[in-house]
Design a protein around this motif. Structure first.
Motif, PDB file in Angstrom:
ATOM      1  N   HIS A  58       7.906 -28.997 -35.409  1.00  0.00           N
ATOM      2  CA  HIS A  58       7.149 -28.152 -34.476  1.00  0.00           C
ATOM      3  C   HIS A  58       8.000 -27.695 -33.300  1.00  0.00           C
ATOM      4  O   HIS A  58       8.288 -26.510 -33.150  1.00  0.00           O
ATOM      5  CB  HIS A  58       5.907 -28.933 -33.991  1.00  0.00           C
ATOM      6  N   ARG A  59       8.435 -28.628 -32.469  1.00  0.00           N
ATOM      7  CA  ARG A  59       9.231 -28.218 -31.311  1.00  0.00           C
ATOM      8  C   ARG A  59      10.450 -29.124 -31.127  1.00  0.00           C
ATOM      9  O   ARG A  59      11.022 -29.192 -30.049  1.00  0.00           O
ATOM     10  CB  ARG A  59       8.362 -28.222 -30.050  1.00  0.00           C
TER      11      ARG A  59
ATOM     12  N   TYR B 267       5.027 -35.814 -29.190  1.00  0.00           N
ATOM     13  CA  TYR B 267       4.816 -34.632 -28.332  1.00  0.00           C
ATOM     14  C   TYR B 267       3.424 -34.023 -28.559  1.00  0.00           C
ATOM     15  O   TYR B 267       2.584 -34.022 -27.662  1.00  0.00           O
ATOM     16  CB  TYR B 267       5.938 -33.611 -28.598  1.00  0.00           C
ATOM     17  N   HIS B 268       3.139 -33.514 -29.775  1.00  0.00           N
ATOM     18  CA  HIS B 268       1.821 -32.935 -30.046  1.00  0.00           C
ATOM     19  C   HIS B 268       1.107 -33.598 -31.215  1.00  0.00           C
ATOM     20  O   HIS B 268       0.048 -33.154 -31.631  1.00  0.00           O
ATOM     21  CB  HIS B 268       1.906 -31.438 -30.333  1.00  0.00           C
TER      22      HIS B 268
ATOM     23  N   CYS C  16      11.221 -33.272 -35.041  1.00  0.00           N
ATOM     24  CA  CYS C  16       9.943 -32.705 -35.449  1.00  0.00           C
ATOM     25  C   CYS C  16      10.083 -31.213 -35.752  1.00  0.00           C
ATOM     26  O   CYS C  16      10.763 -30.478 -35.030  1.00  0.00           O
ATOM     27  CB  CYS C  16       8.919 -32.927 -34.342  1.00  0.00           C
TER      28      CYS C  16
ATOM     29  N   CYS D 128       4.771 -37.602 -34.397  1.00  0.00           N
ATOM     30  CA  CYS D 128       5.525 -37.083 -33.261  1.00  0.00           C
ATOM     31  C   CYS D 128       4.806 -37.400 -31.950  1.00  0.00           C
ATOM     32  O   CYS D 128       3.605 -37.161 -31.820  1.00  0.00           O
ATOM     33  CB  CYS D 128       5.700 -35.582 -33.411  1.00  0.00           C
TER      34      CYS D 128
HETATM   35 FE1  FES Z   1       6.329 -32.618 -32.567  1.00  0.00          FE
HETATM   36 FE2  FES Z   1       5.072 -30.758 -31.220  1.00  0.00          FE
HETATM   37  S1  FES Z   1       7.170 -31.334 -31.107  1.00  0.00           S
HETATM   38  S2  FES Z   1       4.255 -32.146 -32.627  1.00  0.00           S
END
Ligand code: FES
Length: 452
Positions: A83-84, A103-104, A81, A101
């Motif tokens: 993002h993170r 995670y978020h 992802c 994803c």
């Molecule tokens: Fe994927 Fe935050 S790591 S949305």
């Protein structure tokens, strides 16, 4: 002090330092210089037959998503992802319209109707509220490969935008790869992977496997037990290729090589080998005759086993297989095997082949277990402070390579030789030294150039 790559790989003398099979710094350098640049095999199109199908593959140590978009095109993206970094796909394969994803909750799409480029960020929870609409979604898509090609069903990709087209990278090795990929009649798309992908880890350096497949006929002695117990393709004694005379054929400028037959040999009539499976015998006989009719002299190359630099190998004769060796660490690899059959072969043939693959190849297969013991043992016994200073010996047949006039860029060095391993490590050293693509491809020639 540290030795240079040229000190570690003295290919012309047949000397390769053991440290390149065990050293952590060399391994990190490989990930950057080899796996971030070279064309890598990521799977077969039959693993993603329908739109939105995906298959999670690897490039080097990285997880990638191989998917077929809604326009039918194959895409390859980093499975991480934006993002993170969370892994988007945690299954081995499936069917997804968008990748969300865990995670978020960011989501990404490959649908060309929705997005301008595959892997674009399409959904961000709280985009209007938490981000005040200020996050530029166009900037935060998944990293995609720089180039991807569906070569006769085999998907190859590279992270390097400057890499030459795959067909140039493959060069005239394609004559031999073709024999595996479109075996039946030279037309692509006729093959499929059956029984899923076998994956397993081996505590050895990844290079042992492609080196073995590139033309190590000398290790035949390791498989003597297989000859005795009788687990060959036909269910009887002997191994699949034991009856075929082979040469070590290589492409010195490109680092590819194989065991097989030189061009324009006389194929001869079909040689029966499936006495225990009459349906298989009848099918392979029919394929043989069909190849003779449609391919004519073009069929007159034959691959037993071969390697495409850096980490993909294959069996080109029926029964056909594809293999890829993923680096995990300096002293561990993950080996994947795929088994190829003609899509429209009778079920009985596919079933007989599936059984053959299980007893012969793969983690439970007898030939593979032999090889794994050798590679694991050699890696383990080269890890010590003393042993890693030594060199492996690749001196068999030094100075005896001959060009093959019919195939520009091709050389042959008898049947038993370490020529193919030498050209493989020479290529490896060129990548490790960071040569430009212009330098890497300077000596490459193609079949078409013969007329010129
Ligand atoms: Fe994927 Fe935050 S790591 S949305």
């Amino acid at each position: 002090g540290h030795k240079t790559i040229d000190e570690l790989v003295r290919a012309d003398e047949g000397l390769v330092s053991r440290s390149i099979f065990v050293d952590d710094d060399i391994f990190q350098q490989e990930l950057r210089q080899v796996f971030s640049r070279a064309w890598l095999f990521v799977g077969h199109e039959s693993l993603v037959p329908k739109p939105d199908d995906y298959f999670v593959s690897r490039m080097g140590t990285e997880s990638v998503i191989l998917t077929r978009d809604r326009q039918g095109l194959i895409q390859v993206m980093l499975n991480s992802c934006a993002h993170r970094g969370m892994k988007l796909c945690r299954y081995d394969h499936g069917n997804n319209r968008t990748f969300t994803c865990p995670y978020h909750g960011w989501s990404f799409s490959t649908d060309g109707k929705l997005v301008e480029r595959p892997g674009e960020l399409v959904g961000v929870p709280g985009h209007a509220t938490h981000y005040k609409g200020e996050l530029d979604k166009k900037q935060w898509g998944l990293k995609t490969v720089a180039q991807v090609v569906n070569y006769k069903g085999a998907v190859f990709a590279t992270w390097d935008a400057d890499a030459p087209p795959f067909e140039d990278y493959l060069g005239n090795m394609r004559l031999y790869l073709d024999a595996a990929l479109d075996h039946r009649d030279g037309s692509p798309g006729g093959s499929e992977v059956i029984g899923g992908v076998q994956k397993w880890r081996v505590k050895c350096n990844w290079k042992f496997a492609p080196e073995n497949f590139i033309g190590d006929l000398y290790h035949d002695i390791s498989h003597r037990s297989v000859d005795i117990v009788g687990i060959g393709p036909g269910g009887g004694k002997g191994r699949r290729d034991a009856s075929v005379s082979r040469s070590a054929i290589c492409f010195p400028e490109l680092g590819h090589g194989l065991l097989g037959r030189l061009p324009f040999y006389e194929e001869g009539p079909y040689a029966p080998q499936y006495a225990r499976y009459p349906e298989v015998e009848a099918y392979f006989r029919q394929i043989h005759e069909q190849r003779e009719r449609t391919l004519g002299s073009a069929m007159r190359v034959q691959t037993s086993v071969g390697t495409i630099f850096p980490n993909m190998s294959f069996h080109g004769r029926q029964p056909r297989t594809l293999a890829v060796f993923h680096p995990i660490s300096a002293t561990e690899m993950e080996m994947w095997r795929m088994y190829l059959v003609d899509k429209d072969a009778p079920e009985a043939v596919k079933e007989a082949m599936r059984h053959y693959f299980l007893r012969y190849s793969g983690p439970g297969g007898m030939t593979e277990s032999d090889d794994m013991e050798n590679w694991t043992g050699a890696t383990e016994a080269s890890m010590g402070a003393m042993s890693r200073e030594l060199y492996f010996n690749y001196q068999m047949g030094v100075g005896h390579a001959q060009p093959v006039p019919e195939i520009p860029g091709c050389a042959v060095n008898g049947e038993y030789t370490e020529e193919n391993a030498r050209i493989y490590y020479r290529r490896w050293a060129q990548f490790m030294n960071g040569l430009s693509w212009e330098q890497l491809m300077a000596g490459a020639v193609r079949l078409e150039e013969r007329a010129a």
